[in-house]
Design an enzyme around this catalytic site. Structure first.
Site, mmCIF file in Angstrom:
data_model
loop_
_atom_site.group_PDB
_atom_site.id
_atom_site.type_symbol
_atom_site.label_atom_id
_atom_site.label_comp_id
_atom_site.label_asym_id
_atom_site.label_seq_id
_atom_site.Cartn_x
_atom_site.Cartn_y
_atom_site.Cartn_z
ATOM 1 C CB CYS A 53 19.707 30.035 -27.952
ATOM 2 S SG CYS A 53 20.937 30.122 -26.645
ATOM 3 N NE ARG A 136 24.728 26.466 -26.114
ATOM 4 C CZ ARG A 136 23.943 27.461 -26.555
ATOM 5 N NH1 ARG A 136 22.638 27.315 -26.539
ATOM 6 N NH2 ARG A 136 24.456 28.573 -27.010
#
Ligand code: BEZ
Length: 236
Positions: A53, A136
């Site tokens: 991330c 995601r």
């Protein structure tokens, strides 16, 4: 059954983007109403203070001006609280250097979604991947608030942000010029013209009577100059 629907139900391409109000690192937002007239990418990431991330946020933040120049704003989300978001973004700016990027300031809003209200609304929770972290997810939403593209990646796989930029430019090009874009299309490549609507048109196309190149009657392309595309879809 209802609980499963709550987690896995998700909006589809062509739907109006589900509405929500949220607290973010840039103040409160009313989504998608605050973004009327702009393209927007709403995306989720699994968790703050995690390496994939962090690499994604540094990359996306470094490209933000490029997206803004294409009239596209960015909005992130994870199932973390506001103070975690603030601390993580400060760490990214102050401490992390990655692939030549450093002092990266994330200026786009990052939604706190501890209650998972937004993640559930957008189907960002995929329980068999992880029941407490969003995958995601990427929703590309147009200036009328309609979802135009949805892209999902699992937890372990960082996204390709050049591809997300290509998606935004290709969708805007399709809208502006009434064309479709073939595999791997980039501005300057030939575009696909709409299908022949009659046998006569199909024959004309194969006879070379229209300003296009046809591989067969159903697969015709035409030139679309890169400068013409970029002038139309970019601010400068
Ligand atoms: C990461 O961003 O590194 C990550 C987050 C959740 C699970 C696995 C990896």
């Amino acid at each position: 059954m209802e609980a499963e629907k709550e987690y896995t139900g998700m909006p589809r391409i062509g739907d109006k983007a589900p509405e929500f109000k949220a607290v973010t690192t840039q103040g409160d937002i009313d989504f998608p109403n605050d973004y009327k007239g702009d393209w927007v990418i709403l995306f989720s990431h699994p968790a703050d203070f995690t390496p994939v991330c962090t690499s994604e946020f540094m990359t996306f933040a470094s490209m933000e001006d490029k997206f803004l120049n294409a009239n596209c704003k960015l909005v992130g989300l994870s199932i973390d609280g506001l103070y975690s978001h603030i601390a993580w973004l400060r760490s990214i700016k102050d401490k992390i250097e990655y692939k030549g990027m450093k002092n990266v300031e994330v200026k786009f809003p990052l939604i706190e979604d501890i209650t998972m209200e937004v993640a559930k609304k957008y189907g960002m929770l995929q329980p068999n991947e992880d029941s407490t972290k969003a995958v995601r997810a990427v929703f590309v939403i147009d200036p009328e608030g309609i979802i135009r593209a949805i892209i999902y990646y699992p937890l372990s796989l960082g996204r390709n942000f050049d591809e997300l930029y290509r998606v935004v430019i290709a969708l805007q090009t399709a809208d502006a010029f009434g064309v479709a874009t073939p595999a791997d299309w980039r501005p300057g490549d030939d575009v696909i013209v709409g299908p022949a609507g009659s046998c006569g048109t199909a024959e004309d196309r194969m006879q070379g009577k229209e300003d296009m190149e046809c591989k067969d009657w159903y697969f015709c392309t035409k030139k679309l100059d890169k400068d013409i595309v970029l002038k139309r879809v970019l601010k400068k």
